[in-house]
Design an enzyme around this catalytic site. Sequence first.
Site, PDB file in Angstrom:
ATOM      1  N   SER A 135       0.882   3.988   2.683  1.00  8.86           N
ATOM      2  CA  SER A 135       0.321   2.788   3.291  1.00  8.86           C
ATOM      3  C   SER A 135       1.149   2.362   4.502  1.00  8.86           C
ATOM      4  O   SER A 135       1.344   3.171   5.407  1.00  8.86           O
ATOM      5  CB  SER A 135       0.267   1.698   2.213  1.00  8.86           C
ATOM      6  OG  SER A 135      -0.565   0.659   2.611  1.00  8.86           O
ATOM      7  N   ASP A 147     -11.384   4.520   0.230  1.00 13.45           N
ATOM      8  CA  ASP A 147     -10.204   3.659   0.268  1.00 13.45           C
ATOM      9  C   ASP A 147     -10.536   2.486   1.185  1.00 13.45           C
ATOM     10  O   ASP A 147     -10.747   2.665   2.381  1.00 13.45           O
ATOM     11  CB  ASP A 147      -8.992   4.438   0.801  1.00 13.45           C
ATOM     12  CG  ASP A 147      -7.734   3.596   0.845  1.00 13.45           C
ATOM     13  OD1 ASP A 147      -7.823   2.363   0.670  1.00 13.45           O
ATOM     14  OD2 ASP A 147      -6.647   4.182   1.070  1.00 13.45           O
ATOM     15  N   HIS A 154      -6.601   2.967  -3.064  1.00  6.34           N
ATOM     16  CA  HIS A 154      -5.567   3.023  -2.036  1.00  6.34           C
ATOM     17  C   HIS A 154      -4.298   3.721  -2.535  1.00  6.34           C
ATOM     18  O   HIS A 154      -3.380   3.949  -1.760  1.00  6.34           O
ATOM     19  CB  HIS A 154      -5.260   1.592  -1.580  1.00  6.34           C
ATOM     20  CG  HIS A 154      -4.367   1.529  -0.392  1.00  6.34           C
ATOM     21  ND1 HIS A 154      -4.625   2.207   0.783  1.00  6.34           N
ATOM     22  CD2 HIS A 154      -3.210   0.860  -0.183  1.00  6.34           C
ATOM     23  CE1 HIS A 154      -3.669   1.955   1.664  1.00  6.34           C
ATOM     24  NE2 HIS A 154      -2.794   1.145   1.099  1.00  6.34           N
TER      25      HIS A 154
END
Lengths: 390, 270
Positions: B94, B216, B244
């Site tokens: 991320s 996602d 995610h």
Amino acid sequence: MKEGDIMNMPALDLRLTEENLDDLYDNAPCGYCSCLPDGTLVKLNHTLLQWLGYQREELVARHCLQQLLTVGGRLHFEMHGVPLLLLQGHIREISYSLRTKAGAAVPVLLNAVLLRDANGDPLVVRVTLFDITDRRKYEQELLRSKAEAEAQREQLRTQNEELIRINADLDSFVYTASHDLRQPVHNLAGLFQEFERSATFHDPASGNMVGMFHGALQQLLTTIDGLTEVVQRKRELEQAPAEAVELQAFTEEIIRSLPAAVGEPEAVFTLDFGAVPTLHMARPGLQSVLYNLLSNALKYAQPGQVPRIAVRTAYHDGMAVLSVQDNGRGIDLERHGGELFQLFRRFHPDVAGSGVGLYLVNRLVHLAGGRVETSSEVGQGTTFRLFLPQ
Amino acid sequence: MDVLNRNNVTVTGTGQQAMVFVHGFGCNQHMWRLVAPAFEDRYRVILLDLVGAGKSDLTAYDPARYSSLDAHAEDVLDVLQALDLHDIVLVGHSVSAMIAVLVAIRKPARVARLVLVAPSPRYLNDTGYTGGFELADIEELFETMDNNYLGWSAGITPVIMGHPERPELSEELNNSFCNTDPAIAQHFARVTFLSDNRADLPHVRTPALILQSAQDALAPLAVGQYLHQHLAQSQLTVLNNSGHCPHLSAPQQTISAINLFLEPARIAQV
């Protein structure tokens, strides 16, 4: 409870305990749903469907739990909720808002558990949702108050810093101004003296005017000295450490240093420090306070009368009280009480003075964490009581 | 405090090459516990908590310093320097995928390979770019975080951290894995979601694996393709997964994809 007590209890009507589990699921006072690991909805109860305004067919296998949340809530769920669920197998009391079909928001608390299959792979997520509409309002009120309190605290902090800075600036301004004024005024005095020696005055009124000029110059110098003293004493007090000052010897020393009034009867001092023999305070500050009060007592004595001045200590509510009492002219506190401690404020114009003394006394006592109380009667005398923390 | 304590660095595994895992927003190094152990037999495995997360030194979190991702990249470089690591495999999830990119740009000699899990160079939509979110959505996230002030609170000591072999200990703790100081979480979220690292991408010379889920919400496929186009030596692998955090929801697929990227020859033999 003993076994016998249970035996003696009335029999429960078992019909009351029979619950229809399907009905309990569908019409429970909370929302239920089950999802696949990716969030796809597979089962919802009637309560939840009613909140959302959807038909069962519109959601099952078509929608994800995440899609029922606001976008912000979904972000939170993906980044925080899902990892937690996968890591610890459950999540509890997470606050989200559901989006109804009509677009309205239903604030909920979400609890969920993750069930795994025999291989340990995620199988299904069971979710319970509680409507917290009223609680959310209350929480938002709390959050708002918290934000307000924080903003106010921040504002106060900046204001405080600003005030401290302004105060310091003011002190150095006063100090610099008085320091810079002193030299030119001295020059002025010298030049005038020279001028007076060499010049010849024809007007008989000139002599009088020369005298007035001297007087004005003297007043100017006294004021400048007063200003310098105010700043210097305050600085001294801020820098000097508090120490135990033995009052008897300390006060006697100050009395010896007082200027004798010419042509007036000698003052009689009474000292009594039996109750509090020592004071805990910065020596220069206490010196300045006592000197100013005692010299005032002499300066403002009743003409032609023996000045009687008593200096005493006492204890009051955990504070030491140092009092200076005289039998002098007194001040009309009804009229002047409010201005008593103002800088350059004077009440007896016929007596020479700078108007700094009482201002300084009050300021130094406040700096030491104390306060000053005054009582006075015109023609009878004045008493100053200094309350000092010990 | 030395950097290894500051970032709560843990070192396991044996191997010539080091593999460093950096967690994303919302949790801490615990996120890697289903993936990292799979590399311990061939790599020195290094886990860390970003300053402000997990068991890092929270007092080191100065909002002014951490107002951009650069400070976190510097922290990672500090750790690499303290452990004298070169030619590492740097894995970032991320927001930390972009932190990893910044690390590779600054000290290319330290990073041999980049593994970017669910990356996004910018979350907000822009002219000619679809990040997936509008500013109002991000504001809504901040609001949700505010409403979960208690849940984010670090008030409960995460006892479980020291006892991975006794998962029952975690039962008593509520949401303990990803506890974060609420004020820090708010600030880090702001920095994360308002950052824009698109201009950094052409400077990357390190071979990179872009690893993402087919579905996602935070990093849509279009974002993965954008990254693939703008990272010179990159390879895009889309996992048949949703969410995610593929390293948590599809750990085996994630491990296989990373292995294939790092050692294609070895995998081919098997």
